[in-house]
Design a protein around this motif. Structure first.
Motif, PDB file in Angstrom:
ATOM      1  N   GLY A 110     -15.844   6.415  -2.524  1.00  0.00           N
ATOM      2  CA  GLY A 110     -15.344   5.914  -3.808  1.00  0.00           C
ATOM      3  C   GLY A 110     -15.730   4.452  -3.992  1.00  0.00           C
ATOM      4  O   GLY A 110     -16.610   3.936  -3.292  1.00  0.00           O
ATOM      5  N   ALA A 111     -15.061   3.798  -4.926  1.00  0.00           N
ATOM      6  CA  ALA A 111     -15.346   2.382  -5.176  1.00  0.00           C
ATOM      7  C   ALA A 111     -14.108   1.698  -5.725  1.00  0.00           C
ATOM      8  O   ALA A 111     -13.290   2.315  -6.403  1.00  0.00           O
ATOM      9  N   ASP A 112     -14.005   0.411  -5.424  1.00  0.00           N
ATOM     10  CA  ASP A 112     -12.914  -0.404  -5.974  1.00  0.00           C
ATOM     11  C   ASP A 112     -13.394  -1.293  -7.100  1.00  0.00           C
ATOM     12  O   ASP A 112     -12.619  -1.658  -7.984  1.00  0.00           O
ATOM     13  N   GLN A 162      -6.261   5.509   6.124  1.00  0.00           N
ATOM     14  CA  GLN A 162      -6.209   6.332   4.909  1.00  0.00           C
ATOM     15  C   GLN A 162      -6.972   7.648   5.088  1.00  0.00           C
ATOM     16  O   GLN A 162      -6.615   8.662   4.499  1.00  0.00           O
ATOM     17  N   ARG A 167      -1.838   3.097  -3.751  1.00  0.00           N
ATOM     18  CA  ARG A 167      -3.155   2.515  -3.471  1.00  0.00           C
ATOM     19  C   ARG A 167      -4.251   3.395  -4.057  1.00  0.00           C
ATOM     20  O   ARG A 167      -3.972   4.462  -4.585  1.00  0.00           O
ATOM     21  N   LEU A 192       0.801  -1.235   0.000  1.00  0.00           N
ATOM     22  CA  LEU A 192       0.000   0.000   0.000  1.00  0.00           C
ATOM     23  C   LEU A 192       0.830   1.280   0.000  1.00  0.00           C
ATOM     24  O   LEU A 192       0.386   2.328   0.464  1.00  0.00           O
ATOM     25  N   ASN A 208      -9.719   7.193   1.475  1.00  0.00           N
ATOM     26  CA  ASN A 208      -9.136   8.305   0.716  1.00  0.00           C
ATOM     27  C   ASN A 208      -9.451   8.123  -0.761  1.00  0.00           C
ATOM     28  O   ASN A 208      -9.155   7.079  -1.347  1.00  0.00           O
ATOM     29  N   THR A 209     -10.041   9.156  -1.332  1.00  0.00           N
ATOM     30  CA  THR A 209     -10.492   9.093  -2.729  1.00  0.00           C
ATOM     31  C   THR A 209     -10.041  10.343  -3.476  1.00  0.00           C
ATOM     32  O   THR A 209     -10.649  10.737  -4.464  1.00  0.00           O
ATOM     33  N   ASN A 235     -15.974  -1.337  -1.690  1.00  0.00           N
ATOM     34  CA  ASN A 235     -15.141  -0.191  -1.295  1.00  0.00           C
ATOM     35  C   ASN A 235     -14.567  -0.500   0.085  1.00  0.00           C
ATOM     36  O   ASN A 235     -14.882  -1.537   0.690  1.00  0.00           O
ATOM     37  N   LYS A 236     -13.731   0.381   0.573  1.00  0.00           N
ATOM     38  CA  LYS A 236     -13.011   0.173   1.830  1.00  0.00           C
ATOM     39  C   LYS A 236     -13.926  -0.353   2.931  1.00  0.00           C
ATOM     40  O   LYS A 236     -15.060   0.115   3.068  1.00  0.00           O
ATOM     41  N   ALA A 276      -5.419   8.840  -4.583  1.00  0.00           N
ATOM     42  CA  ALA A 276      -6.092   7.598  -4.965  1.00  0.00           C
ATOM     43  C   ALA A 276      -6.429   7.536  -6.446  1.00  0.00           C
ATOM     44  O   ALA A 276      -6.827   6.472  -6.941  1.00  0.00           O
TER      45      ALA A 276
END
Ligand code: MRU
Length: 341
Positions: free
Chosen positions: A234-236, A195, A47, A44, A157-158, A246-247, A162
């Motif tokens: 945000g989104a992964d 984060q 990330r 990380l 964190n977005t 997401n996180k 990020a």
């Protein structure tokens, strides 16, 4: 002002800002080998889903520059192996896979090793440029959802760190601020790797946007006792039905938002969407991250710990998904399909 560019191509290296050291030290890792990039992703140092997409692209370009053979097929095989190594680092963020594959595909369309070297680098640069443009669009659409005087809650964190651009959820916040709206942001710490505490507050303070840090579990009491205007995260990875990874802690916030009648928005570029999969692999990280922080133990040795890095929020809890194509609304199967059409 500190240079918080998370990843850039510099003198033949993938230069990565070591986010593990923030907010106290700004140092870069200059990767000359794909193995170093893989290590930076795993730990990380770098990330955030869109930033991982950029790094994925540059990793393939880095491998191409190091290609020793003049044989095209041998070179492509080498790039595929390097891409596979990068993809094996973290399973959840769709952008990582998307970035690697996009540059690999560009390489396969070439006719010589020389061309592969130039093309992969151009394609990786293009991903970075496009990411910056996407964030601007996401920020523009999302800023419409923010009202003067709002209290906004965000998680993890977005921001620039990020995404390489102005950010997704944090980009929405920044864009609204730049358009003259005035509001307050509450940022969660985002245990276990902090984060939110380390990175989001740093970015907001640098931008001059008022931010209040809370422990993750204060979110419920915050929504119960203060008028929260919206939650934006945000989104992964986002599936075709709108299910959003997401996180860890995002799902909890979505449930709380529903309970308190607070709109819950996800902000992400289309490169985060995965229209093929039916399920999301949630990365499980080392229990050590839960048993302490930064080498300081906070739990008895050997105590069992569970450390999923992400969770999945069902579409029924999401008010809208802010993308570069506008704000997608339920039913998501339909609005997502249209965004990709
Ligand atoms: O484990 P991380 O720090 O990579 O997780 C990051 C997140 O969960 C972010 O919210 C997500 O990647 C969106 S970044 C715009």
């Amino acid at each position: 002002m500190m240079d918080l560019t998370p990843v850039k191509w510099e003198a033949g290296c993938v230069s990565i800002l070591d986010q593990r050291l923030l907010p106290f030290r700004v140092e870069r890792i200059r990767c000359t080998r794909v193995e170093q990039v893989a290590d930076a992703i795993r730990t990380l140092a770098v990330r955030g889903a869109p930033t991982l997409g950029i790094v994925g692209g540059y990793s393939v370009a880095l491998a191409a520059q190091g290609c020793m053979s003049n044989d095209f097929n041998t070179c492509i095989e080498f790039l595929q192996k390097s891409g596979a190594l990068i993809k094996s680092t973290r399973p959840t963020a769709r952008n990582l896979f998307w970035g690697v594959d996009r540059v690999l595909e560009a390489a396969k369309r070439c006719g010589s090793v020389e061309e592969v070297k130039a093309t992969t680098l151009e394609e990786a640069h293009r991903i970075l440029r496009e990411e910056v443009e996407r964030d601007e669009l996401i920020g523009g659409y999302g800023s419409e959802l923010i009202k003067d005087g709002d209290l906004i809650l965000t998680h993890c964190n977005t921001g620039q760190l990020a995404t390489g651009g102005m950010g997704t959820a944090l980009g929405v916040i920044r864009a609204a601020w730049e358009r003259g709206k005035r509001f307050k942001v509450f940022a969660t710490e985002t245990r276990p790797l902090l984060q939110g505490a380390r990175l989001t507050t740093l970015e907001l303070v640098n931008a001059g946007i008022p931010v209040t840090l809370i422990v993750d579990l204060a979110a419920g009491y915050l929504m119960r006792t203060k008028k929260v205007g919206l939650v934006v995260v945000g989104a992964d990875r986002i599936l075709a039905d709108g299910s959003t990874a997401n996180k860890i802690g995002t799902y909890t916030l979505a449930v709380l938002a529903k309970q308190h009648g607070v709109p819950f928005y996800v902000a992400a570029p289309l490169s985060t969407f995965d229209l093929e999969s039916r399920e999301i692999t949630v990365e499980q990280r080392s229990p050590e991250e839960v048993r302490g922080f930064n080498g300081v133990k906070t739990a008895p040795d050997g105590v069992d710990a569970w450390n999923p890095a992400f969770d999945v929020t069902p579409p029924t809890l999401i008010s809208g998904i802010i993308t570069e194509k506008g704000v997608l609304e339920p039913p998501y199967e339909e609005s997502i399909r249209k965004a990709f059409a």
